[in-house]
Design a protein around this motif. Structure first.
Motif, PDB file in Angstrom:
ATOM      1  N   PRO A  32      -5.746  -1.397  -6.040  1.00 26.08           N
ATOM      2  CA  PRO A  32      -4.744  -1.525  -7.130  1.00 26.08           C
ATOM      3  C   PRO A  32      -3.075  -1.178  -6.587  1.00 26.08           C
ATOM      4  O   PRO A  32      -2.617  -2.296  -7.835  1.00 26.08           O
ATOM      5  N   SER A  33      -2.488  -1.676  -5.695  1.00 27.82           N
ATOM      6  CA  SER A  33      -0.772  -1.310  -6.139  1.00 27.82           C
ATOM      7  C   SER A  33      -1.151  -3.276  -5.661  1.00 27.82           C
ATOM      8  O   SER A  33       0.145  -3.951  -6.594  1.00 27.82           O
ATOM      9  N   GLY A  34      -1.493  -4.013  -5.010  1.00 28.23           N
ATOM     10  CA  GLY A  34      -1.793  -5.337  -5.121  1.00 28.23           C
ATOM     11  C   GLY A  34      -1.881  -5.822  -6.667  1.00 28.23           C
ATOM     12  O   GLY A  34      -1.319  -6.891  -6.613  1.00 28.23           O
ATOM     13  N   GLU A  74      -6.424   1.352  -0.071  1.00 29.86           N
ATOM     14  CA  GLU A  74      -6.187   2.336  -1.256  1.00 29.86           C
ATOM     15  C   GLU A  74      -7.317   3.004  -1.860  1.00 29.86           C
ATOM     16  O   GLU A  74      -7.531   3.579  -3.047  1.00 29.86           O
ATOM     17  N   CYS A  75      -8.646   2.998  -1.007  1.00 33.85           N
ATOM     18  CA  CYS A  75      -9.616   3.823  -1.720  1.00 33.85           C
ATOM     19  C   CYS A  75      -9.117   5.133  -1.974  1.00 33.85           C
ATOM     20  O   CYS A  75     -10.288   5.814  -2.796  1.00 33.85           O
ATOM     21  N   GLY A  76      -8.688   5.390  -0.707  1.00 32.42           N
ATOM     22  CA  GLY A  76      -8.363   7.135  -0.847  1.00 32.42           C
ATOM     23  C   GLY A  76      -9.732   7.829  -0.191  1.00 32.42           C
ATOM     24  O   GLY A  76      -9.462   9.055   0.214  1.00 32.42           O
ATOM     25  N   ALA A  77     -10.322   7.053   0.827  1.00 30.99           N
ATOM     26  CA  ALA A  77     -11.461   8.162   2.018  1.00 30.99           C
ATOM     27  C   ALA A  77     -11.263   8.836   2.084  1.00 30.99           C
ATOM     28  O   ALA A  77     -11.250   9.594   2.721  1.00 30.99           O
ATOM     29  N   THR A  90       1.028  -0.979  -0.227  1.00 33.63           N
ATOM     30  CA  THR A  90       0.023   0.279   0.176  1.00 33.63           C
ATOM     31  C   THR A  90       0.739   1.206   0.051  1.00 33.63           C
ATOM     32  O   THR A  90       2.109   1.127   0.587  1.00 33.63           O
ATOM     33  N   THR A  91       0.414   2.390  -0.544  1.00 36.94           N
ATOM     34  CA  THR A  91       1.073   3.874  -0.755  1.00 36.94           C
ATOM     35  C   THR A  91       0.946   4.611   0.714  1.00 36.94           C
ATOM     36  O   THR A  91       0.796   5.628   0.621  1.00 36.94           O
ATOM     37  N   ASN A 117      -1.445   7.226  -2.983  1.00 34.74           N
ATOM     38  CA  ASN A 117      -2.611   6.567  -4.365  1.00 34.74           C
ATOM     39  C   ASN A 117      -3.446   6.098  -4.251  1.00 34.74           C
ATOM     40  O   ASN A 117      -3.684   4.908  -4.693  1.00 34.74           O
ATOM     41  N   PRO A 118      -4.476   6.895  -5.073  1.00 36.89           N
ATOM     42  CA  PRO A 118      -5.467   5.854  -4.637  1.00 36.89           C
ATOM     43  C   PRO A 118      -5.828   4.906  -5.685  1.00 36.89           C
ATOM     44  O   PRO A 118      -5.668   6.055  -6.912  1.00 36.89           O
ATOM     45  N   GLY A 119      -6.895   4.269  -6.574  1.00 39.65           N
ATOM     46  CA  GLY A 119      -7.679   4.195  -6.862  1.00 39.65           C
ATOM     47  C   GLY A 119      -8.531   2.587  -6.638  1.00 39.65           C
ATOM     48  O   GLY A 119      -8.799   2.465  -5.828  1.00 39.65           O
ATOM     49  N   VAL A 120      -9.158   1.374  -7.600  1.00 39.62           N
ATOM     50  CA  VAL A 120      -9.638   1.293  -7.487  1.00 39.62           C
ATOM     51  C   VAL A 120      -8.973  -0.473  -8.027  1.00 39.62           C
ATOM     52  O   VAL A 120      -8.559  -0.722  -9.817  1.00 39.62           O
TER      53      VAL A 120
END
Lengths: 97, 436
Positions: free
Chosen positions: B404-406, A52-55, A11-12, A68-71
């Protein structure tokens, strides 16, 4: 969700405890219980639970959280790779998003 | 279902009620657009229908004497079905989940009920099967649940009809306002990720719906999972409504309200139970018919290759075996992995899929062991494994816990192996055709 664990140590997510004011909004919005109060500030208690959903970073009033959020969706990432190589593809596979 | 629109206390357009009495049982303007028929002078007789037009006579002798249809007298067949809803307007149809329209300071607001009809159930099943999933939506805007007043809470949700139906079912018996955003027919979490359940949409919907005239308080209950796309602070700045982070699941909204708008930890954590995983399987499978046709074509061509250059008999027999391995690979990756997710070893989905794929492929290979050789059996197992591993990896997008990183890390490792396995399967399969 302790029974579901994905790849560890990727995770970032980062929390700057110097900036944190301990408002606890990250604790409210996180769907995986990654943050818990620790004295007057928050701490990350389950880093590998982060998806990493970014909420959290989106709602942090002092920008103490970076991620660094994303799906996390394979077909979305494949489509992004294909798009980067300028190959267009109509739609991906089994992804809700 | 008699509309009680004119009786509602919040009504503002009282010109109708005083100067020109309404036709009994018929609202002044249930659709709520600008053209108010009873305020703009006498109506034109020739266009009047329904019970306003008591003088309207039909030429047909066999029709009931009373054109409103309130009589039991019928001419042919059984009694006529109920007359058209008084709320219907040309070009519009009132949704079945609307019980009535109530008059409010911002015009008529649909009051929705919590029951699911046959159409809702059928629509849910089709959507779960992946049919029409991308256009299953309700109109955005303000709805009322029960009989809310100016102090009633405001719950915000998405306009994906599956979401909307779940929310209205779970709010049964409550009095509150439901603000439905235009998330382009996408569920809350995916819409937040895609940017349609956004800060901007919340602000603009609050403003266009006139919510500030409807309620005295300034609080919005937002689903927790929209926090990816909505900043509570920016909503407050943009429309002066404070965001209260509601629970994740709509079934927890009522307990959340009963606890004075606080959620305990279980309401704030996503789950991924057996049933939650099971309902996703049909959609996973719904993506496959088109690629399957290509696999079918390729399987028969490759399977026909042999010592006689191309054998139709080989194509049919061996092509059938290859397709069987493909189908069990699909089931292993897109159905068994979701169902058995927590019990399969490994963190990476591609590994879980490879395990189910090897087992499923081995079953098929043993089943056909009299019809093929060792090479063929290896080919069938490799083929099933590659398919299963790839499809399992694609299931990451439907889970609520993969980062997403994973996923990117997993894919960089898994895709080359999956591709090599599929190519090896083809090579081994062709080889087995020459040995047989």
């Amino acid at each position: 969700m302790k029974e579901f664990r994905y790849l560890p140590d990727v995770t970032t997510l980062k929390l700057d405890r110097e900036l944190c004011i301990g408002c606890g909004i990250c604790h409210l919005v996180c769907p995986h219980g990654v943050f818990e109060p620790d004295g007057n500030v928050m701490e990350i208690v389950d880093l590998n639970g982060c998806m990493e959903c970014g909420a959290c970073s989106h709602n942090c009033p002092v920008d103490a959280i970076s991620v660094n959020p994303g799906v996390g969706c394979a077909s979305l990432i494949i489509n992004t790779w294909l798009k980067d190589k300028r190959i267009t593809k109509s739609s991906g596979g089994g992804c809700c998003c | 279902m008699k509309p009680d629109f004119p009786q509602e206390s919040l009504i503002t357009e009282d010109c109708c009620a005083t100067s020109k009495p309404l036709c009994e049982g018929s609202p002044a303007n249930p659709g709520g657009d600008a053209g108010d028929p009873c305020c703009g002078g006498p109506p034109q007789e020739s266009f009047i229908t329904g019970n306003c037009g008591a003088t309207l006579k039909s030429a047909c002798d066999c029709l009931p004497a009373d054109p409103t249809g309130d009589t039991d007298e019928v001419c042919c067949g059984g009694p006529p079905p109920p007359k058209t809803s008084p709320y219907d307007k040309p070009g519009y149809r009132v949704q079945r989940f609307v019980a009535e329209f109530i008059g409010t300071a911002v015009g008529p607001v649909p009051r929705i009920h919590s029951q699911w009809g046959v159409a809702d159930r059928f629509g849910t099943i089709l959507t779960r099967l992946g049919v029409g999933r991308h256009d299953y939506r309700v109109a955005p805007g303000i709805y009322s649940v029960g009989h809310p007043d100016a102090e009633a809470p405001v719950v915000v949700t998405a306009n994906f009809k599956l979401t909307f139906d779940t929310v209205r079912r779970d709010l049964n018996g409550r009095d509150l306002w439901l603000l439905v955003l235009d998330t382009h027919g996408i569920n809350v979490w995916c819409a937040a990720g895609k940017g349609t359940f956004s800060t901007r949409e919340v602000i603009s919907r609050v403003n266009t719906s006139g919510l500030a005239h409807l309620v005295q308080h300034r609080k919005l209950i937002l689903p927790q999972l929209c926090a990816t796309g909505v900043s509570g602070r920016d909503v407050k700045k943009g429309c002066d409504f404070e965001v209260v982070w509601g629970p994740i699941r709509s079934k927890d909204i009522v307990p959340f309200l009963d606890q004075g708008m606080t959620a305990d930890d279980t309401m704030r954590r996503v789950t991924f139970s057996f049933m939650e995983r099971l309902v996703l399987i049909p959609v996973e499978l719904s993506y496959l018919p088109k690629p399957t046709l290509w696999v079918l074509l390729a399987a028969f061509i490759i399977s026909g290759i042999g010592p006689s250059i191309f054998s139709i008999q080989g194509a049919l027999l061996r092509g059938g075996m290859a397709m069987a391995a493909y189908l069990v690979g699909v089931i292993a990756g897109a159905a068994l992995v979701p169902a058995l997710l927590p019990y399969l070893p490994g963190r990476a989905f591609s590994v879980k899929g490879a395990i189910t794929g090897v087992v499923a492929g081995a079953v098929v290979a043993l089943f056909f062991s009299w019809h093929t050789n060792g090479w063929g059996m290896v080919g069938l197992i490799l083929w099933s494994t590659a398919i299963s591993s790839y499809l399992a990896m694609n299931f990451t997008g439907s889970t609520p816990f993969t980062s997403p990183s994973g996923v990117e890390k997993e894919m960089r490792r898994a895709i080359p192996i999956q591709a090599a396995s599929a190519l090896a399967a083809v090579a081994v399969w062709i080889t087995s055709g020459f040995i047989a």
